[in-house]
Design a protein around this motif. Structure first.
Motif, short mmCIF file in Angstrom:
data_model
loop_
_atom_site.label_atom_id
_atom_site.label_comp_id
_atom_site.label_asym_id
_atom_site.label_seq_id
_atom_site.Cartn_x
_atom_site.Cartn_y
_atom_site.Cartn_z
N ARG A 25 -71.15 1.97 27.96
CA ARG A 25 -71.21 3.34 28.57
C ARG A 25 -71.11 2.92 30.18
O ARG A 25 -70.75 4.18 30.98
N ILE A 26 -71.08 1.87 30.61
CA ILE A 26 -71.79 1.29 32.07
C ILE A 26 -69.68 2.28 32.49
O ILE A 26 -69.26 2.54 33.22
N THR A 53 -79.49 8.48 33.36
CA THR A 53 -77.75 9.24 33.74
C THR A 53 -76.84 8.25 32.57
O THR A 53 -76.20 9.83 32.31
N LEU A 54 -77.00 7.95 31.89
CA LEU A 54 -76.29 6.98 31.40
C LEU A 54 -75.78 7.41 29.94
O LEU A 54 -75.28 8.47 29.91
N HIS A 58 -72.92 10.18 28.20
CA HIS A 58 -72.79 9.99 27.60
C HIS A 58 -72.62 11.28 26.13
O HIS A 58 -72.17 11.81 25.28
N LEU A 59 -73.44 12.51 26.80
CA LEU A 59 -74.12 13.42 25.93
C LEU A 59 -72.64 14.79 26.60
O LEU A 59 -72.42 14.88 25.13
N SER A 60 -72.22 14.64 27.96
CA SER A 60 -71.43 15.22 28.24
C SER A 60 -69.89 14.58 27.39
O SER A 60 -69.56 15.25 27.51
N LEU A 61 -69.74 13.43 27.48
CA LEU A 61 -68.41 12.94 26.94
C LEU A 61 -68.61 13.69 25.67
O LEU A 61 -67.26 14.02 25.28
#
Length: 66
Positions: A25-26, A53-54, A58-61
Motif C-alpha cells: 500500500r506504500i 493512515t495506510l 486503503h478504505l478510500s481506494l
C-alpha cells in the motif's frame, strides 16, 4: 541526489521504503494520485500513525471504486 548518487522516486519507493515497511500500500500512499486512486495526503507521515493512515488510504481506494 543523495550522498553523490542519483536516486529516483522509484528507487526511494521500491529499494528503501517497501523493504522497510513490507507493505504494497506504500505505492498509493506515496505517489499514485491517478484516477481511481486515493488523493495524496496533504501532510507528512509519522511512524506512529503510518499504518492507520495506510488503512484510511486503503478504505478510500475501495470507496472510490464503488
Amino acid at each position: 541526489m543523495i550522498a553523490g548518487q542519483t536516486i529516483s522516486l522509484h528507487d526511494i519507493e521500491h529499494r528503501i521504503l517497501c523493504p522497510i515497511w513490507n507493505n504494497p500500500r506504500i505505492h498509493y500512499a506515496l505517489n499514485c494520485a491517478s484516477i481511481g486512486c486515493p488523493d495524496l495526503l496533504p501532510d507528512v507521515f509519522f511512524s506512529s500513525s503510518f499504518v492507520p493512515t495506510l488503512n484510511l488510504f486503503h478504505l478510500s481506494l475501495f470507496q472510490n471504486l464503488l
